[in-house]
Design a protein around this motif. Structure first.
Motif, PDB file in Angstrom:
ATOM      1  N   GLN A 179       6.421  -5.851  -5.370  1.00 46.86           N
ATOM      2  CA  GLN A 179       5.965  -5.490  -4.026  1.00 46.86           C
ATOM      3  C   GLN A 179       5.917  -3.974  -3.875  1.00 46.86           C
ATOM      4  O   GLN A 179       4.989  -3.424  -3.288  1.00 46.86           O
ATOM      5  N   SER A 180       6.895  -3.299  -4.451  1.00 49.17           N
ATOM      6  CA  SER A 180       6.934  -1.839  -4.417  1.00 49.17           C
ATOM      7  C   SER A 180       5.781  -1.246  -5.217  1.00 49.17           C
ATOM      8  O   SER A 180       5.133  -0.284  -4.774  1.00 49.17           O
ATOM      9  N   LEU A 181       5.499  -1.807  -6.387  1.00 48.52           N
ATOM     10  CA  LEU A 181       4.359  -1.356  -7.195  1.00 48.52           C
ATOM     11  C   LEU A 181       3.052  -1.504  -6.430  1.00 48.52           C
ATOM     12  O   LEU A 181       2.204  -0.608  -6.445  1.00 48.52           O
ATOM     13  N   LEU A 182       2.894  -2.621  -5.746  1.00 48.62           N
ATOM     14  CA  LEU A 182       1.671  -2.886  -4.994  1.00 48.62           C
ATOM     15  C   LEU A 182       1.517  -1.915  -3.829  1.00 48.62           C
ATOM     16  O   LEU A 182       0.426  -1.384  -3.598  1.00 48.62           O
ATOM     17  N   SER A 183       2.590  -1.644  -3.121  1.00 46.65           N
ATOM     18  CA  SER A 183       2.487  -0.729  -1.980  1.00 46.65           C
ATOM     19  C   SER A 183       2.229   0.706  -2.434  1.00 46.65           C
ATOM     20  O   SER A 183       1.495   1.444  -1.773  1.00 46.65           O
ATOM     21  N   GLU A 207       0.140 -12.739  -6.850  1.00 42.92           N
ATOM     22  CA  GLU A 207       0.951 -12.376  -5.690  1.00 42.92           C
ATOM     23  C   GLU A 207       2.267 -11.784  -6.192  1.00 42.92           C
ATOM     24  O   GLU A 207       2.816 -12.252  -7.191  1.00 42.92           O
ATOM     25  N   PRO A 208       2.787 -10.755  -5.527  1.00 36.55           N
ATOM     26  CA  PRO A 208       4.067 -10.178  -5.966  1.00 36.55           C
ATOM     27  C   PRO A 208       5.210 -11.177  -5.804  1.00 36.55           C
ATOM     28  O   PRO A 208       5.330 -11.832  -4.771  1.00 36.55           O
ATOM     29  N   GLU A 209       6.027 -11.298  -6.856  1.00 37.42           N
ATOM     30  CA  GLU A 209       7.135 -12.251  -6.832  1.00 37.42           C
ATOM     31  C   GLU A 209       8.484 -11.586  -6.644  1.00 37.42           C
ATOM     32  O   GLU A 209       9.444 -12.244  -6.282  1.00 37.42           O
TER      33      GLU A 209
END
Length: 122
Positions: free
Chosen positions: A61-65, A54-56
């Motif tokens: 979170q930006s990489l995942l999006s 899970e993004p921490e």
């Protein structure tokens, strides 16, 4: 199989032997900097995409999006990963000449006749 923790995944270099059997740096698709970024951060991004981690942070979170295609790439790693995804998901070219030149009928072997098709002219 033992599960890997976050530190092990982050330290593991990313390789894609299916699409880049000789490595990212030797492919000619990426610059040296891009290939280093993909090798260093690719395992983390792949784990984020698969749901293994899970993004921490806001950066993760930006990489995942960006990896999901929800937003445009801004940082160098995001741009390198987007380029990698574009390269591995590009359409495959079958043949630049279209259909095959020969059909199966052209290679049929004539059946056991006594006719000799070989003609020698002087």
């Amino acid at each position: 199989m033992a599960t890997m923790n976050r530190d092990q995944i982050i330290k593991k270099p990313f390789n894609d032997f299916k699409n880049y059997p000789y490595g990212f740096a030797r492919s000619g698709d990426f610059s040296i900097r891009e290939s280093d970024l993909i090798a260093k951060h690719g395992s983390l991004i792949a784990a984020l995409m698969s749901g293994e981690l899970e993004p921490e942070s806001a950066e993760e979170q930006s990489l995942l999006s960006v990896a999901r295609g929800e937003k445009a790439a801004e940082s160098p790693i995001e741009k390198a990963w987007s380029k990698y995804q574009a390269r591995i998901n590009r359409p495959k070219v079958g043949s630049m000449y279209g259909r095959s030149r020969y059909t199966d009928d052209a290679f049929e072997i004539s059946g056991g006749g006594d006719d000799d098709d070989l003609v020698v002219e002087d």
